[in-house]
Write an enzyme that holds these catalytic residues in place. Structure first.
Site, mmCIF file in Angstrom:
data_model
loop_
_atom_site.group_PDB
_atom_site.id
_atom_site.type_symbol
_atom_site.label_atom_id
_atom_site.label_comp_id
_atom_site.label_asym_id
_atom_site.label_seq_id
_atom_site.Cartn_x
_atom_site.Cartn_y
_atom_site.Cartn_z
ATOM 1 N N GLU A 1 9.063 -3.487 -4.716
ATOM 2 C CA GLU A 1 10.217 -2.660 -5.095
ATOM 3 C C GLU A 1 9.850 -1.188 -4.925
ATOM 4 O O GLU A 1 8.659 -0.846 -4.882
ATOM 5 C CB GLU A 1 10.606 -2.970 -6.545
ATOM 6 C CG GLU A 1 10.932 -4.447 -6.709
ATOM 7 C CD GLU A 1 11.549 -4.809 -8.047
ATOM 8 O OE1 GLU A 1 11.611 -3.945 -8.946
ATOM 9 O OE2 GLU A 1 11.979 -5.965 -8.174
ATOM 10 N N GLU B 1 -1.442 -16.233 2.389
ATOM 11 C CA GLU B 1 -0.991 -15.061 3.150
ATOM 12 C C GLU B 1 -2.182 -14.171 3.511
ATOM 13 O O GLU B 1 -2.314 -13.716 4.651
ATOM 14 C CB GLU B 1 0.027 -14.269 2.316
ATOM 15 C CG GLU B 1 0.425 -12.960 2.966
ATOM 16 C CD GLU B 1 1.605 -12.266 2.300
ATOM 17 O OE1 GLU B 1 2.245 -12.877 1.423
ATOM 18 O OE2 GLU B 1 1.879 -11.113 2.666
ATOM 19 N N GLN C 1 -26.444 5.551 25.859
ATOM 20 C CA GLN C 1 -26.938 4.674 24.794
ATOM 21 C C GLN C 1 -26.133 4.821 23.499
ATOM 22 O O GLN C 1 -25.878 3.842 22.800
ATOM 23 C CB GLN C 1 -28.417 4.959 24.523
ATOM 24 C CG GLN C 1 -29.051 3.867 23.686
ATOM 25 C CD GLN C 1 -30.526 4.111 23.456
ATOM 26 O OE1 GLN C 1 -30.939 5.228 23.138
ATOM 27 N NE2 GLN C 1 -31.324 3.090 23.624
ATOM 28 N N GLY D 1 -1.370 -6.592 -0.267
ATOM 29 C CA GLY D 1 -2.333 -6.136 -1.274
ATOM 30 C C GLY D 1 -3.314 -5.167 -0.643
ATOM 31 O O GLY D 1 -3.956 -5.495 0.360
HETATM 32 C C1 LIG Z 1 5.112 -2.616 7.120
HETATM 33 C C2 LIG Z 1 5.084 -3.219 5.756
HETATM 34 C C3 LIG Z 1 5.529 -4.521 5.573
HETATM 35 C C4 LIG Z 1 5.570 -5.080 4.293
HETATM 36 N N1 LIG Z 1 6.104 -6.332 4.114
HETATM 37 C C5 LIG Z 1 6.356 -6.761 2.854
HETATM 38 C C6 LIG Z 1 7.109 -7.959 2.632
HETATM 39 O O1 LIG Z 1 7.505 -8.656 3.566
HETATM 40 N N2 LIG Z 1 7.387 -8.312 1.352
HETATM 41 C C7 LIG Z 1 6.969 -7.569 0.283
HETATM 42 O O2 LIG Z 1 7.269 -7.944 -0.842
HETATM 43 N N3 LIG Z 1 6.237 -6.439 0.463
HETATM 44 C C8 LIG Z 1 5.936 -6.016 1.715
HETATM 45 N N4 LIG Z 1 5.226 -4.858 1.914
HETATM 46 C C9 LIG Z 1 4.786 -4.095 0.747
HETATM 47 C C10 LIG Z 1 3.276 -4.061 0.544
HETATM 48 O O3 LIG Z 1 2.814 -5.286 0.073
HETATM 49 C C11 LIG Z 1 3.024 -2.893 -0.428
HETATM 50 O O4 LIG Z 1 3.286 -1.694 0.292
HETATM 51 C C12 LIG Z 1 1.630 -2.886 -0.986
HETATM 52 O O5 LIG Z 1 1.414 -3.982 -1.830
HETATM 53 C C13 LIG Z 1 1.352 -1.588 -1.783
HETATM 54 O O6 LIG Z 1 2.384 -1.315 -2.675
HETATM 55 P P1 LIG Z 1 3.041 0.149 -2.694
HETATM 56 O O7 LIG Z 1 3.401 0.489 -1.305
HETATM 57 O O8 LIG Z 1 4.114 0.189 -3.692
HETATM 58 O O9 LIG Z 1 1.854 1.098 -3.127
HETATM 59 P P2 LIG Z 1 1.448 1.460 -4.634
HETATM 60 O O10 LIG Z 1 1.373 0.225 -5.437
HETATM 61 O O11 LIG Z 1 2.333 2.558 -5.099
HETATM 62 O O12 LIG Z 1 -0.017 2.044 -4.414
HETATM 63 C C14 LIG Z 1 -0.268 3.387 -3.988
HETATM 64 C C15 LIG Z 1 -1.777 3.597 -3.922
HETATM 65 O O13 LIG Z 1 -2.344 3.381 -5.217
HETATM 66 C C16 LIG Z 1 -3.388 2.432 -5.132
HETATM 67 N N5 LIG Z 1 -3.445 1.627 -6.345
HETATM 68 C C17 LIG Z 1 -2.442 0.917 -6.916
HETATM 69 N N6 LIG Z 1 -2.889 0.283 -8.009
HETATM 70 C C18 LIG Z 1 -4.212 0.583 -8.124
HETATM 71 C C19 LIG Z 1 -5.243 0.222 -9.046
HETATM 72 N N7 LIG Z 1 -5.013 -0.605 -10.073
HETATM 73 N N8 LIG Z 1 -6.480 0.723 -8.850
HETATM 74 C C20 LIG Z 1 -6.742 1.557 -7.814
HETATM 75 N N9 LIG Z 1 -5.808 1.928 -6.910
HETATM 76 C C21 LIG Z 1 -4.566 1.443 -7.065
HETATM 77 C C22 LIG Z 1 -3.038 1.572 -3.924
HETATM 78 O O14 LIG Z 1 -4.191 0.916 -3.417
HETATM 79 C C23 LIG Z 1 -2.486 2.616 -2.982
HETATM 80 O O15 LIG Z 1 -3.557 3.256 -2.340
HETATM 81 C C24 LIG Z 1 5.110 -4.315 3.190
HETATM 82 C C25 LIG Z 1 4.614 -3.022 3.388
HETATM 83 C C26 LIG Z 1 4.608 -2.472 4.645
HETATM 84 C C27 LIG Z 1 4.104 -1.061 4.810
#
Ligand SMILES: Cc1cc2nc3c(=O)[nH]c(=O)nc-3n(C[C@H](O)[C@H](O)[C@H](O)COP(=O)(O)OP(=O)(O)OC[C@H]3O[C@@H](n4cnc5c(N)ncnc54)[C@H](O)[C@@H]3O)c2cc1C
Length: 397
Positions: free
Chosen positions: A136, A253, A290, A375
Site C-alpha cells: 500500500e 516467491e 589483468q 522484500g
Molecule cells: C516494480 C515493482 C513491482 C512490485 N510488485 C509488487 C506486487 O506485485 N505486489 C505487491 O504487493 N507489491 C509489489 N511491489 C512492492 C514491493 O514489494 C515493495 O516496494 C517493497 O516491499 C518495499 O516496500 P516500500 O516500497 O513501501 O518501502 P518501505 O517499506 O517504505 O521501505 C523504505 C526503506 O526502508 C527500509 N526499511 C523498511 N523497514 C525496515 C526495517 N525494519 N529495518 C531497516 N530498514 C527498513 C527498506 O528496506 C527501504 O530501504 C513491487 C515494487 C516494485 C518497485
C-alpha cells in the site's frame, strides 16, 4: 579463444526431463519473445497473445493439477522457467510471467473448490492474467500495517482501500487482494484475509500504468477499491488467517526470484565477457588487462557461489525443510550481487555501457528492482537476525 562464463551447477538436481523442458523454453524465448523486445518494452506491457501461447505450451500450468489443465510437475520446472524467461531483452518478462503463475494465482490453491474450478483452468490457459496486491502507499515492508479493509455484509465483503506497485496490475483480470478483516486484532498480523477479486468488479479501479526505470514490459499499477463488493465465496483460506498464507507463499516467491536474479547475473557476465574480449583499447582486448580479467574472474566466482547455494537451498526446500533463514540469505545475496555485477559490467563496457542500444544498460536498471521487490535486503537481514538470535534487540546484547 572465446571466454566461457557458463556456470556448471545443479547437475544432481535437474533431470533429463527438466533439461528438455529448458531447451523448449530457450527456443520459445529465442523465437517468440526476443524478436519483440523493442515493441513490448515500448508498449510497457505484454500482449495477450503471448500469454495464450505460453498457456498452450503448458508453461503456465506446471504448478497446477491436471483437472485444471496443468501438468502438476515439481518446483524445478518453475525454476527453469524463471531462469530461462529472464534471458531476453524483453524487460521484466520473467517477472510478469512468474508473478502470474507462481506468486499470485497459486494462492487459490487454498481457496474453495468452487473458486479453483472457476478460475484455475483459465489461469493455466493464459486467458486470465493474475496479480497479487499487498503493498500500500503507506508502506510495503511492514506487511501487518496494511489499511485496506474488508467488512462482512451478508454474503459479501465490502472492500475499501488502495494498493500500489502491483505487477500485472494493468493487464490483470484477477487480483489476489490482501485486506484487513479485523480492524482491532490482538496482534498486528492477525485479522488479515485474502480475496480473489475480478478486476471488472464494481468499485475496482486501476490507476494509470506506473512509469518505471526498468522492467518496462512488465506493467505495474496502483489499484483503488471503493465500496467494492466481493462475494464471501471469494475469500481464500480462513477469514483472518491470511498472514500464514502470505508468509508461506513469500518463501516460494523469494526462491523463484533468486532464479531470476542469478540468471540475470549469468546474462550480464556472458554479455560483458564477450564485449571485453572484442573491444580493443591501447591495442589489446579490454579482457587482456589483468585488472579486468580479475574482475571477470571475481564475478564468475561470486555468481557460481550464489548459484550453488541457491540450488542447495532449493533442494532442501523441496525435501520439506523449514528454510526461512536460508531463503532470506540467498534472496539478499543474489539480489545485491546482481546490482554489484551490473555496476561492474557497465564499467567494463565504458561509455557504450551507458547507451540504451547496449543490453547491459537495460540490465543496470532492471536489476535495481531485485533487492527492493519481494522484500528488501534490509528486511531479509531482519529476518535472518531474528532467526539467529530470536530478535534484533537480543542480538545486540
Ligand atoms: C516494480 C515493482 C513491482 C512490485 N510488485 C509488487 C506486487 O506485485 N505486489 C505487491 O504487493 N507489491 C509489489 N511491489 C512492492 C514491493 O514489494 C515493495 O516496494 C517493497 O516491499 C518495499 O516496500 P516500500 O516500497 O513501501 O518501502 P518501505 O517499506 O517504505 O521501505 C523504505 C526503506 O526502508 C527500509 N526499511 C523498511 N523497514 C525496515 C526495517 N525494519 N529495518 C531497516 N530498514 C527498513 C527498506 O528496506 C527501504 O530501504 C513491487 C515494487 C516494485 C518497485
Amino acid at each position: 579463444m572465446k571466454l566461457n562464463t557458463t556456470i556448471v551447477a545443479g547437475e544432481q538436481l535437474f533431470t533429463a526431463d527438466h533439461e528438455a523442458f529448458r531447451d523448449q523454453v530457450r527456443r520459445f524465448v529465442r523465437e517468440r519473445v526476443e524478436p519483440h523486445a523493442e515493441e513490448w518494452n515500448a508498449a510497457g506491457m505484454l500482449p495477450r497473445s503471448i500469454w495464450i501461447e505460453m498457456g498452450e505450451l503448458g508453461f503456465l500450468g506446471t504448478a497446477y493439477a491436471e483437472c485444471f489443465g496443468g501438468s502438476d510437475v515439481d518446483l524445478l520446472y518453475s525454476v527453469v522457467l524463471a531462469e530461462e524467461l529472464t534471458k531476453t531483452r524483453v524487460s521484466g518478462f520473467s517477472f510478469a510471467v512468474c508473478n502470474h503463475k507462481d506468486m499470485s494465482s497459486n494462492y487459490m490453491l487454498d481457496a474453495s473448490q468452487e473458486i479453483q474450478d472457476k478460475y484455475l483452468p483459465r489461469v493455466v490457459s493464459g486467458e486470465l492474467i493474475c496479480g497479487f496486491a499487498l503493498t500500500e502507499p503507506s508502506g510495503g515492508s511492514d506487511v501487518a500495517a496494511i489499511r485496506t479493509s474488508a467488512v462482512r455484509d451478508d454474503s459479501d465483503f465490502v472492500i475499501n482501500g488502495q494498493k500500489v506497485f502491483i505487477t500485472n496490475g494493468i493487464s490483470a483480470d484477477l487480483i489476489i487482494v490482501v485486506a484487513r478483516t479485523d480492524p482491532k486484532p490482538a496482534r498486528p498480523h492477525e485479522g488479515i484475509s485474502l480475496f480473489a477479486v475480478e478486476t471488472t468488479t464494481s468499485g475496482f479501479r486501476k490507476g494509470a500504468p506506473l512509469q518505471k526505470m526498468g522492467n518496462r514490459a512488465s506493467d505495474t499499477a496502483e489499484l483503488f477499491f471503493e465500496d467494492m463488493r466481493v462475494p464471501a465465496a471469494n475469500l481464500i483460506g480462513e477469514e483472518g488467517k491470511g498472514w500464514g498464507l502470505i508468509m508461506a507463499d513469500l518463501g516460494i516467491e523469494r526462491l523463484l526470484s533468486c532464479g531470476i536474479y542469478i540468471s540475470a547475473c549469468e546474462e550480464m557476465l556472458r554479455i560483458t565477457a564477450d564485449y571485453a574480449q572484442n573491444r580493443k583499447v591501447f591495442g589489446r582486448s579490454v579482457s587482456e588487462f589483468q585488472v579486468n580479467a580479475h574482475k571477470l574472474a571475481e564475478m564468475y566466482t561470486e555468481v557460481t557461489l550464489a548459484k550453488v547455494f541457491f540450488y542447495d537451498v532449493l533442494r532442501r526446500y523441496m525435501a520439506g525443510e523449514n528454510l526461512i533463514k536460508e531463503i532470506s540469505m540467498i534472496k539478499y545475496i543474489a539480489s545485491d550481487l546482481a546490482n554489484k555485477i551490473a555496476y561492474a559490467c557497465v564499467s567494463l563496457h565504458g561509455g557504450w555501457g551507458y547507451m540504451k542500444e547496449y543490453a547491459i544498460s537495460q540490465w543496470f536498471t532492471d536489476v535495481r528492482l531485485f533487492n527492493i521487490g519481494a522484500g528488501t535486503s534490509e528486511i531479509m537481514k531482519e529476518i535472518i537476525v531474528k532467526q539467529l538470535f530470536g530478535s534484533p534487540e537480543k542480538a545486540q546484547k
